[in-house]
Design a protein around this motif. Sequence first.
Motif, mmCIF file in Angstrom:
data_model
loop_
_atom_site.group_PDB
_atom_site.id
_atom_site.type_symbol
_atom_site.label_atom_id
_atom_site.label_comp_id
_atom_site.label_asym_id
_atom_site.label_seq_id
_atom_site.Cartn_x
_atom_site.Cartn_y
_atom_site.Cartn_z
ATOM 1 N N ASP A 79 -19.827 64.712 7.600
ATOM 2 C CA ASP A 79 -20.680 64.435 6.559
ATOM 3 C C ASP A 79 -21.328 66.417 6.140
ATOM 4 O O ASP A 79 -21.191 67.115 5.602
ATOM 5 N N VAL A 80 -21.130 66.531 7.022
ATOM 6 C CA VAL A 80 -21.370 68.390 7.789
ATOM 7 C C VAL A 80 -20.693 68.826 7.040
ATOM 8 O O VAL A 80 -20.127 69.976 6.323
ATOM 9 N N ALA A 81 -18.685 68.631 7.803
ATOM 10 C CA ALA A 81 -17.392 69.090 7.378
ATOM 11 C C ALA A 81 -17.220 68.565 5.800
ATOM 12 O O ALA A 81 -16.144 69.484 5.157
ATOM 13 N N LEU A 82 -17.605 67.677 5.246
ATOM 14 C CA LEU A 82 -17.144 67.984 3.558
ATOM 15 C C LEU A 82 -17.343 68.752 2.692
ATOM 16 O O LEU A 82 -16.602 68.940 1.974
ATOM 17 N N GLY A 83 -19.253 69.752 3.108
ATOM 18 C CA GLY A 83 -19.131 70.959 2.822
ATOM 19 C C GLY A 83 -19.622 70.308 1.116
ATOM 20 O O GLY A 83 -20.059 69.658 0.538
ATOM 21 N N LYS A 84 -18.953 70.967 0.542
ATOM 22 C CA LYS A 84 -19.284 71.210 -0.993
ATOM 23 C C LYS A 84 -18.576 69.189 -1.472
ATOM 24 O O LYS A 84 -18.984 69.538 -2.643
ATOM 25 N N HIS A 85 -17.793 69.056 -0.786
ATOM 26 C CA HIS A 85 -17.479 67.678 -1.333
ATOM 27 C C HIS A 85 -18.877 66.359 -1.232
ATOM 28 O O HIS A 85 -17.619 65.636 -1.654
ATOM 29 N N ARG A 86 -19.235 67.227 -0.360
ATOM 30 C CA ARG A 86 -20.497 66.267 -0.305
ATOM 31 C C ARG A 86 -20.719 65.403 -1.199
ATOM 32 O O ARG A 86 -21.343 64.003 -1.231
ATOM 33 N N ASN A 87 -21.021 65.853 -2.271
ATOM 34 C CA ASN A 87 -22.196 65.502 -3.127
ATOM 35 C C ASN A 87 -20.929 64.151 -4.151
ATOM 36 O O ASN A 87 -21.393 63.445 -5.462
ATOM 37 N N LYS A 88 -19.760 64.100 -3.678
ATOM 38 C CA LYS A 88 -18.276 63.110 -4.143
ATOM 39 C C LYS A 88 -17.587 61.886 -3.577
ATOM 40 O O LYS A 88 -16.968 61.204 -3.851
ATOM 41 N N VAL A 89 -18.328 62.425 -2.525
ATOM 42 C CA VAL A 89 -17.849 61.694 -0.852
ATOM 43 C C VAL A 89 -18.949 60.729 -0.242
ATOM 44 O O VAL A 89 -20.412 61.090 -0.516
ATOM 45 N N ALA A 90 -19.368 58.893 -0.570
ATOM 46 C CA ALA A 90 -20.171 58.734 -0.046
ATOM 47 C C ALA A 90 -19.551 58.335 1.624
ATOM 48 O O ALA A 90 -18.798 57.216 1.522
ATOM 49 N N ILE A 91 -20.744 58.029 2.057
ATOM 50 C CA ILE A 91 -19.916 57.558 3.996
ATOM 51 C C ILE A 91 -21.552 56.203 3.946
ATOM 52 O O ILE A 91 -22.020 56.492 3.769
ATOM 53 N N VAL A 92 -20.471 55.103 4.229
ATOM 54 C CA VAL A 92 -21.062 54.448 4.208
ATOM 55 C C VAL A 92 -20.559 53.646 5.982
ATOM 56 O O VAL A 92 -19.326 53.688 5.707
ATOM 57 N N VAL A 93 -21.780 53.532 6.324
ATOM 58 C CA VAL A 93 -21.433 52.393 7.825
ATOM 59 C C VAL A 93 -20.770 51.074 7.350
ATOM 60 O O VAL A 93 -21.967 50.086 7.006
ATOM 61 N N VAL A 94 -20.224 50.162 7.764
ATOM 62 C CA VAL A 94 -20.687 48.581 7.366
ATOM 63 C C VAL A 94 -20.464 47.847 8.967
ATOM 64 O O VAL A 94 -19.672 48.251 9.079
ATOM 65 N N GLY A 95 -21.289 46.112 8.686
ATOM 66 C CA GLY A 95 -21.415 46.089 9.347
ATOM 67 C C GLY A 95 -22.900 46.293 10.122
ATOM 68 O O GLY A 95 -23.743 46.788 9.229
ATOM 69 N N ASP A 96 -22.819 46.979 11.725
ATOM 70 C CA ASP A 96 -24.252 47.042 12.246
ATOM 71 C C ASP A 96 -25.117 46.150 11.523
ATOM 72 O O ASP A 96 -26.085 46.998 10.877
ATOM 73 N N GLY A 97 -25.384 44.873 11.571
ATOM 74 C CA GLY A 97 -26.399 44.058 10.768
ATOM 75 C C GLY A 97 -26.197 43.923 9.405
ATOM 76 O O GLY A 97 -26.973 43.414 8.480
ATOM 77 N N ASP A 98 -24.871 44.640 8.858
ATOM 78 C CA ASP A 98 -25.438 44.259 7.135
ATOM 79 C C ASP A 98 -24.690 43.101 6.292
ATOM 80 O O ASP A 98 -23.454 42.793 7.246
#
Length: 157
Positions: A79-98
């Motif tokens: 999330d930090v490394a995406l920098g200025k592209h953060r608003n165009k990319v969603a980071i999702v964790v699949v599983g883990d009780g979902d």
Amino acid sequence: MSKTLGLFIGCFILPIIAAVTVLSLDLRPQSTTNHGDFLESEVWLPVQSKDKLWNIVLNVPKGCHSACDVQKNNVENLDVALGKHRNKVAIVVVGDGDNSVEQDAQNKLMPAAFYLVDKHGLVVLEYPYKSDPDANRLVLKGLLKDMKKLLNYARSQ
């Protein structure tokens, strides 16, 4: 046969002959510019995010502990490394009780691996977990390079 008709037929037949020759002699390029691996079969995940072009998905199935914990820590770094592209990319964790993800779709994915998923939910590239921290760091670097390349391509359209 007239010269124009021969040229017209040649324009259609020569590319077909060239394509058959390339495929039969296996003259296709062996290297690619992407760092991830393409999936063998089509997998769809219901992780569509509003106003996001791409999703980075981490697969955390039940029973995945040490490797998934390492990758969960890497999510914050991504999330930090995406920098200025953060608003165009969603980071999702699949599983883990979902429970929103179909179990069948999640079973087709490797545990503790990152995936690039387009805005419609199609899984495009896979970045498997490596137990060696340096190798895993290189995998994540490749993921970021591919993500930035895809975002630059989307901007040019």
